[in-house]
Motif scaffolding. Structure first.
Motif, PDB file in Angstrom:
ATOM      1  N   GLU A 250      41.222  32.430  35.805  1.00 37.05           N
ATOM      2  CA  GLU A 250      41.110  30.996  36.066  1.00 37.05           C
ATOM      3  C   GLU A 250      40.156  30.303  35.108  1.00 37.05           C
ATOM      4  O   GLU A 250      40.444  29.218  34.632  1.00 37.05           O
TER       5      GLU A 250
ATOM      6  N   LYS B 149      39.284  29.102  44.617  1.00 41.52           N
ATOM      7  CA  LYS B 149      40.408  28.580  45.400  1.00 41.52           C
ATOM      8  C   LYS B 149      40.069  28.400  46.873  1.00 41.52           C
ATOM      9  O   LYS B 149      40.569  27.484  47.516  1.00 41.52           O
TER      10      LYS B 149
ATOM     11  N   TYR C  79      43.354  34.358  46.819  1.00 44.16           N
ATOM     12  CA  TYR C  79      43.745  35.013  45.581  1.00 44.16           C
ATOM     13  C   TYR C  79      44.723  36.152  45.833  1.00 44.16           C
ATOM     14  O   TYR C  79      45.409  36.588  44.931  1.00 44.16           O
TER      15      TYR C  79
END
Length: 87
Positions: free
Chosen positions: A8, A49, A58
């Motif tokens: 990410e 996230k 994830y």
């Protein structure tokens, strides 16, 4: 999961190149990207996230409380809400 975090912030190429590294190394890579140190591109405003809205996980394994809680929230439809009386 750490490899997903590296992907990410650093990109898939960085994650693939460091996939077999120890956790401490992967954490250092993420930290370097967040601070823009050690030649890493600085990433502004990134959050994991599970902290973002709407939250996500994830892995499909689950166990992230915010994701579970968000999935269980329901907002009543306008017709289901009681009407407020005019003053």
């Amino acid at each position: 999961m750490l490899t997903a975090l590296v992907a990410e912030v650093g990109g898939a190429e960085v994650a693939a190149a460091n996939a077999k590294e120890k956790g401490a190394t992967l954490k250092a890579i993420v930290r370097d990207h967040l601070h823009g140190t050690n030649g890493r591109t600085k990433v502004e405003g990134w959050v994991p996230k599970w902290i973002a809205f709407p939250p996500a996980a994830y892995t499909a394994r689950g166990g992230v409380g915010t994701v579970t809680a968000h999935g269980e929230l329901t907002v009543p439809e306008a017709e289901d809400r009681p009407q407020r009386e005019a003053a």
